[in-house]
Write a protein that holds these residues in place. Structure first.
Motif, short mmCIF file in Angstrom:
data_model
loop_
_atom_site.label_atom_id
_atom_site.label_comp_id
_atom_site.label_asym_id
_atom_site.label_seq_id
_atom_site.Cartn_x
_atom_site.Cartn_y
_atom_site.Cartn_z
N GLY A 1 0.73 -1.28 -0.04
CA GLY A 1 -0.17 0.12 0.10
C GLY A 1 0.85 1.18 0.03
N PHE A 2 1.98 1.20 0.51
CA PHE A 2 2.88 2.48 0.76
C PHE A 2 3.52 2.73 -0.89
CE2 PHE A 2 7.21 4.14 0.47
CZ PHE A 2 7.33 5.14 1.53
N PHE A 3 3.74 1.83 -1.51
CA PHE A 3 4.19 2.03 -3.01
C PHE A 3 2.90 2.49 -4.13
CE2 PHE A 3 7.30 -0.68 -1.46
CZ PHE A 3 8.46 -0.10 -1.72
N VAL A 4 1.87 1.91 -3.69
CA VAL A 4 0.60 2.50 -4.28
C VAL A 4 0.19 3.71 -4.12
CG1 VAL A 4 -1.93 2.19 -4.57
CG2 VAL A 4 -0.55 0.18 -4.49
N MET A 5 0.29 4.41 -2.86
CA MET A 5 -0.02 5.78 -2.43
C MET A 5 1.29 6.50 -2.95
SD MET A 5 -1.74 5.60 1.34
CE MET A 5 -3.37 4.80 1.33
N PHE A 6 2.54 6.23 -2.76
CA PHE A 6 3.63 6.91 -3.54
C PHE A 6 3.47 7.19 -4.81
CE2 PHE A 6 7.95 7.59 -5.20
CZ PHE A 6 8.34 8.24 -4.24
N TRP A 7 3.00 6.19 -5.51
CA TRP A 7 2.90 6.39 -7.08
C TRP A 7 1.62 7.08 -7.39
CZ3 TRP A 7 5.12 6.40 -11.48
CH2 TRP A 7 4.03 6.31 -12.57
N ASN A 8 0.49 7.20 -6.51
CA ASN A 8 -0.51 8.08 -6.53
C ASN A 8 -0.11 9.47 -6.15
OD1 ASN A 8 -2.23 5.97 -7.01
ND2 ASN A 8 -3.12 5.92 -4.71
N SER A 9 0.77 9.79 -5.54
CA SER A 9 1.29 11.15 -5.19
C SER A 9 1.95 11.79 -6.46
CB SER A 9 2.37 11.05 -4.02
OG SER A 9 1.67 10.80 -2.64
N CYS A 10 2.66 10.92 -6.94
CA CYS A 10 3.38 11.28 -8.27
C CYS A 10 2.48 11.50 -9.31
CB CYS A 10 4.39 10.15 -8.83
SG CYS A 10 5.75 9.87 -7.57
N LEU A 11 1.41 10.65 -9.51
CA LEU A 11 0.47 10.87 -10.54
C LEU A 11 -0.25 12.42 -10.34
CD1 LEU A 11 -1.16 7.32 -11.16
CD2 LEU A 11 0.52 8.72 -12.62
N GLN A 12 -0.27 12.81 -9.26
CA GLN A 12 -0.88 13.91 -8.93
C GLN A 12 -0.36 14.93 -9.02
OE1 GLN A 12 -3.41 13.21 -5.23
NE2 GLN A 12 -3.93 10.92 -5.93
N VAL A 13 0.87 15.22 -8.28
CA VAL A 13 1.73 16.13 -8.13
C VAL A 13 2.38 16.86 -9.54
CG1 VAL A 13 3.71 17.00 -6.87
CG2 VAL A 13 2.26 15.74 -5.57
N PHE A 14 2.97 15.81 -10.01
CA PHE A 14 3.67 16.32 -11.15
C PHE A 14 2.60 16.49 -12.63
CE2 PHE A 14 6.76 13.30 -9.34
CZ PHE A 14 7.76 14.30 -9.20
N PRO A 15 1.68 16.28 -12.68
CA PRO A 15 0.60 16.94 -13.50
C PRO A 15 0.10 18.34 -13.16
CG PRO A 15 -0.18 14.65 -13.33
CD PRO A 15 1.01 14.59 -12.27
N ILE A 16 0.14 18.40 -11.77
CA ILE A 16 -0.13 19.85 -11.41
C ILE A 16 0.78 20.82 -11.55
CG2 ILE A 16 -0.31 21.15 -9.09
CD1 ILE A 16 -2.03 18.83 -7.78
N LEU A 17 2.31 20.20 -11.46
CA LEU A 17 3.21 21.10 -11.81
C LEU A 17 3.47 21.60 -13.36
CD1 LEU A 17 6.06 19.76 -9.22
CD2 LEU A 17 4.42 21.60 -8.85
N ALA A 18 3.16 20.58 -13.99
CA ALA A 18 3.20 20.75 -15.67
C ALA A 18 2.00 21.65 -15.90
CB ALA A 18 2.98 19.47 -16.04
N GLY A 19 0.90 21.59 -15.37
CA GLY A 19 -0.24 22.44 -15.75
C GLY A 19 0.22 23.83 -15.03
N GLN A 20 0.68 24.01 -13.82
CA GLN A 20 0.90 25.43 -13.51
C GLN A 20 2.02 26.05 -14.50
OE1 GLN A 20 2.22 25.10 -9.52
NE2 GLN A 20 0.07 24.85 -8.65
N LEU A 21 2.82 25.24 -14.98
CA LEU A 21 3.92 25.92 -15.73
C LEU A 21 2.99 26.73 -17.07
CD1 LEU A 21 6.91 23.55 -15.98
CD2 LEU A 21 6.94 25.98 -15.17
#
Length: 279
Positions: free
Chosen positions: A73-93
């Motif tokens: 479950g730790f790795f699932v949530m770690f991957w979820n964080s990546c899938l949520q945070v990095f698109p936000i940063l790209a969209g903000q750019l």
């Protein structure tokens, strides 16, 4: 003499700031029995006094092994964080940088009012906009999806504010000279403004990463399926009998943010000073 006293005071204050982090790192190498022996009075409410050793009596990697090998479950949530945070940063750019340039370089009706609304949205806590945001996301059928976290993050006001301040620090004669030489709006934006504003842009991205990597309230409100939760919701759901795992998870979760901060520290400093750029 006064300088020595000031240095000692600063060192003492620095140790106070670093002590919780040092405690967290040391506790991640404690075994379960030693954790209970040190913090049982708090964790189990058994009335025993809290004890703390500067160094673990019996250091172990048991917590890290259990977290990295026995906690999918730790790795699932770690991957979820990546899938949520990095698109936000790209969209903000793609959104914040052109929006900041428009606020800086163009004149249009309602410009000051709109910018003040941006600042108002920036200082409003999530609790104030939670209900309205929930209703909008429900109408868009985005509740319980990654889009419920990504879409509001892309249109956040804070990056626009930071990058606008950076663009305003670019000397006007430099832009006027480029315009006189025949540079169009896009060329001035892409080849002059963006390179000069790079420290401010990086500052906004680093601060946004730190914010959304550690966000708790938005996922708890908009995501109902636990398999979609980010890593920030993993720690609050660790039970008291796995405190060692909690310490280790805290270290691993904190590591990307600390490394990014150390790497981008110079950009943060330059971004703060960018608004004072002289001609």
């Amino acid at each position: 003499m006064g300088r020595r006293i000031g240095s000692v005071a600063l060192i003492f204050l620095s140790l106070l700031v670093w002590f919780p982090l040092l405690l967290l790192v040391l506790c991640s190498f404690l075994g379960e029995q030693e954790i209970i022996g040190c913090f049982g009075g708090v964790l189990l409410s058994n009335g025993n006094p809290v004890k703390f050793h500067l160094l673990p009596s019996y250091p172990t990697l048991q917590g890290y092994v259990e977290l990295l090998l026995d906690s999918p479950g730790f790795f699932v949530m770690f991957w979820n964080s990546c899938l949520q945070v990095f698109p936000i940063l790209a969209g903000q750019l793609f959104i914040a940088v052109p929006a900041a340039w428009a606020f800086t370089h163009f004149s249009f009706p309602g410009k000051k009012l709109l910018f003040h609304l941006y600042m108002l949205l920036m200082i409003l806590p999530f609790q104030v906009t939670m209900v309205s945001g929930y209703l909008v996301l429900d109408k868009l059928h985005l509740l319980d999806t990654y889009g419920a976290i990504i879409l509001p993050g892309i249109f956040a006001a804070f990056p626009v504010f930071i990058i606008t301040k950076t663009f305003r620090g670019i000397p006007v004669p430099l832009l006027e000279a480029a315009e006189t030489d025949g540079a169009g709006e896009f060329r001035m934006f892409w080849h002059i403004a963006v390179p000069l504003a790079k420290p401010g842009i990086w500052s906004a991205m680093i601060l946004s990463f730190l914010e959304y990597w550690n966000t708790i309230e938005q996922p708890m409100t908009f995501l109902k399926t636990k398999s979609k939760w980010p890593l920030s919701l993993y720690l609050p759901n660790i039970t008291a009998d796995k405190v060692g795992v909690s310490f280790c998870a805290s270290i691993i979760m904190m590591l990307p943010a600390v490394l990014l901060f150390l790497w981008g520290q110079s950009y943060l400093e330059q971004g703060i000073a960018a608004s004072g750029l002289k001609e």
